[in-house]
Scaffold this active site. Sequence first.
Site, PDB file in Angstrom:
ATOM      1  N   ASN A  43       0.845  -1.201   0.000  1.00  0.00           N
ATOM      2  CA  ASN A  43       0.000   0.000   0.000  1.00  0.00           C
ATOM      3  C   ASN A  43       0.879   1.249   0.000  1.00  0.00           C
ATOM      4  O   ASN A  43       1.975   1.275   0.570  1.00  0.00           O
ATOM      5  CB  ASN A  43      -1.014   0.001   1.142  1.00  0.00           C
ATOM      6  CG  ASN A  43      -0.427  -0.159   2.531  1.00  0.00           C
ATOM      7  OD1 ASN A  43       0.635  -0.746   2.701  1.00  0.00           O
ATOM      8  ND2 ASN A  43      -1.124   0.353   3.526  1.00  0.00           N
ATOM      9  N   GLU A  45       0.234   5.184   0.725  1.00  0.00           N
ATOM     10  CA  GLU A  45      -0.714   6.216   1.158  1.00  0.00           C
ATOM     11  C   GLU A  45      -0.291   7.584   0.652  1.00  0.00           C
ATOM     12  O   GLU A  45       0.771   7.753   0.050  1.00  0.00           O
ATOM     13  CB  GLU A  45      -0.831   6.168   2.686  1.00  0.00           C
ATOM     14  CG  GLU A  45      -1.401   4.827   3.141  1.00  0.00           C
ATOM     15  CD  GLU A  45      -1.645   4.726   4.634  1.00  0.00           C
ATOM     16  OE1 GLU A  45      -1.165   5.579   5.402  1.00  0.00           O
ATOM     17  OE2 GLU A  45      -2.336   3.752   5.019  1.00  0.00           O
ATOM     18  N   ALA A  47      -0.874  12.082   1.478  1.00  0.00           N
ATOM     19  CA  ALA A  47      -1.365  13.126   2.380  1.00  0.00           C
ATOM     20  C   ALA A  47      -2.802  13.506   2.038  1.00  0.00           C
ATOM     21  O   ALA A  47      -3.575  13.890   2.921  1.00  0.00           O
ATOM     22  CB  ALA A  47      -0.446  14.347   2.310  1.00  0.00           C
ATOM     23  N   TYR A  49      -5.689  11.778   1.646  1.00  0.00           N
ATOM     24  CA  TYR A  49      -5.969  10.387   2.017  1.00  0.00           C
ATOM     25  C   TYR A  49      -6.619   9.517   0.938  1.00  0.00           C
ATOM     26  O   TYR A  49      -6.189   8.383   0.721  1.00  0.00           O
ATOM     27  CB  TYR A  49      -6.841  10.335   3.283  1.00  0.00           C
ATOM     28  CG  TYR A  49      -6.168  10.796   4.546  1.00  0.00           C
ATOM     29  CD1 TYR A  49      -4.817  11.157   4.576  1.00  0.00           C
ATOM     30  CD2 TYR A  49      -6.889  10.889   5.734  1.00  0.00           C
ATOM     31  CE1 TYR A  49      -4.214  11.593   5.742  1.00  0.00           C
ATOM     32  CE2 TYR A  49      -6.279  11.317   6.911  1.00  0.00           C
ATOM     33  CZ  TYR A  49      -4.943  11.673   6.907  1.00  0.00           C
ATOM     34  OH  TYR A  49      -4.348  12.089   8.058  1.00  0.00           O
ATOM     35  N   CYS A  54      -4.109   0.647  -2.472  1.00  0.00           N
ATOM     36  CA  CYS A  54      -4.009  -0.606  -1.720  1.00  0.00           C
ATOM     37  C   CYS A  54      -2.910  -1.507  -2.294  1.00  0.00           C
ATOM     38  O   CYS A  54      -2.570  -1.423  -3.485  1.00  0.00           O
ATOM     39  CB  CYS A  54      -5.324  -1.374  -1.781  1.00  0.00           C
ATOM     40  SG  CYS A  54      -6.640  -0.705  -0.738  1.00  0.00           S
ATOM     41  N   GLU A  56      -3.076  -4.665  -2.983  1.00  0.00           N
ATOM     42  CA  GLU A  56      -3.583  -5.550  -4.034  1.00  0.00           C
ATOM     43  C   GLU A  56      -3.578  -4.830  -5.384  1.00  0.00           C
ATOM     44  O   GLU A  56      -3.246  -5.427  -6.414  1.00  0.00           O
ATOM     45  CB  GLU A  56      -5.013  -6.007  -3.717  1.00  0.00           C
ATOM     46  CG  GLU A  56      -5.132  -6.850  -2.455  1.00  0.00           C
ATOM     47  CD  GLU A  56      -5.414  -6.023  -1.209  1.00  0.00           C
ATOM     48  OE1 GLU A  56      -4.897  -4.885  -1.104  1.00  0.00           O
ATOM     49  OE2 GLU A  56      -6.141  -6.513  -0.334  1.00  0.00           O
ATOM     50  N   CYS A  87     -10.203  -5.381   0.878  1.00  0.00           N
ATOM     51  CA  CYS A  87     -11.323  -4.432   0.985  1.00  0.00           C
ATOM     52  C   CYS A  87     -12.266  -4.645  -0.213  1.00  0.00           C
ATOM     53  O   CYS A  87     -11.928  -5.338  -1.180  1.00  0.00           O
ATOM     54  CB  CYS A  87     -10.807  -3.000   1.010  1.00  0.00           C
ATOM     55  SG  CYS A  87     -10.226  -2.379  -0.575  1.00  0.00           S
ATOM     56  N   CYS A  90     -10.884  -3.831  -3.625  1.00  0.00           N
ATOM     57  CA  CYS A  90      -9.866  -4.787  -4.093  1.00  0.00           C
ATOM     58  C   CYS A  90     -10.485  -6.124  -4.466  1.00  0.00           C
ATOM     59  O   CYS A  90      -9.977  -6.817  -5.352  1.00  0.00           O
ATOM     60  CB  CYS A  90      -8.762  -4.942  -3.059  1.00  0.00           C
ATOM     61  SG  CYS A  90      -7.689  -3.488  -3.049  1.00  0.00           S
TER      62      CYS A  90
HETATM   63  N1  THU Z   1      -5.351  -1.529   2.555  1.00  0.00           N
HETATM   64  C1  THU Z   1      -4.798  -2.361   1.622  1.00  0.00           C
HETATM   65  O1  THU Z   1      -3.688  -2.131   1.136  1.00  0.00           O
HETATM   66  N2  THU Z   1      -5.520  -3.431   1.225  1.00  0.00           N
HETATM   67  C2  THU Z   1      -6.753  -3.769   1.730  1.00  0.00           C
HETATM   68  O2  THU Z   1      -7.351  -4.724   1.271  1.00  0.00           O
HETATM   69  C3  THU Z   1      -7.319  -2.989   2.839  1.00  0.00           C
HETATM   70  C4  THU Z   1      -6.643  -1.730   3.159  1.00  0.00           C
HETATM   71  C5  THU Z   1      -4.581  -0.341   2.980  1.00  0.00           C
HETATM   72  C6  THU Z   1      -5.181   0.964   2.537  1.00  0.00           C
HETATM   73  C7  THU Z   1      -4.620   1.911   3.568  1.00  0.00           C
HETATM   74  O3  THU Z   1      -3.309   2.305   3.161  1.00  0.00           O
HETATM   75  C8  THU Z   1      -4.494   1.071   4.820  1.00  0.00           C
HETATM   76  O4  THU Z   1      -4.523  -0.282   4.385  1.00  0.00           O
HETATM   77  C9  THU Z   1      -5.598   1.303   5.838  1.00  0.00           C
HETATM   78  O5  THU Z   1      -6.851   1.193   5.267  1.00  0.00           O
END
Ligand code: THU
Length: 142
Positions: A43, A45, A47, A49, A54, A56, A87, A90
């Site tokens: 993942n 991220e 700033a 948000y 993700c 995946e 999630c 994904c």
């Molecule tokens: N995240 C993933 O990389 N994959 C998922 O299936 C769920 C969430 C990441 C997104 C974000 O950077 C952090 O986890 C918190 O949600």
Amino acid sequence: MDALKDLFDAARAAQARAYAPYSRFRVGAAIRGQSGAVFSGCNVENAAYPTGVCAEASAISAMVLAGELRISEILVISNGLQPITPCGACRQRIHEFSSANTKVHSAGANGVNMSSGIGELLPHAFGPVDLARRKRTVEDKP
Ligand code: THU
């Protein structure tokens, strides 16, 4: 040898690269493509948000960039309290390149805890077949 060791190791290595300064929830994903090659992602991220990506999605991008379009299986690992399942967004992304029984493995630090078919995680999915081209009929609106 554990059949998932290569995926687990690749996902762990990707997780170590996670850029998650805001959530501190570090995720790694590894895909086995149709050829047997392994593609991984973490993942990333931001700033701003909602623009974060993700793990995946990153792994799928690596697979597509390498010229592969089918996921044989995918393993996801996080530093959360329980094994991570992808999630909703994904699940949709994985479904695009999978068949219903393509396995999604959820791992914790000590290994895989749960394996589910993508069809279980995203039943009645909308997907490529829904957009298959068909002949227009008189019923169609312009
Ligand atoms: N995240 C993933 O990389 N994959 C998922 O299936 C769920 C969430 C990441 C997104 C974000 O950077 C952090 O986890 C918190 O949600």
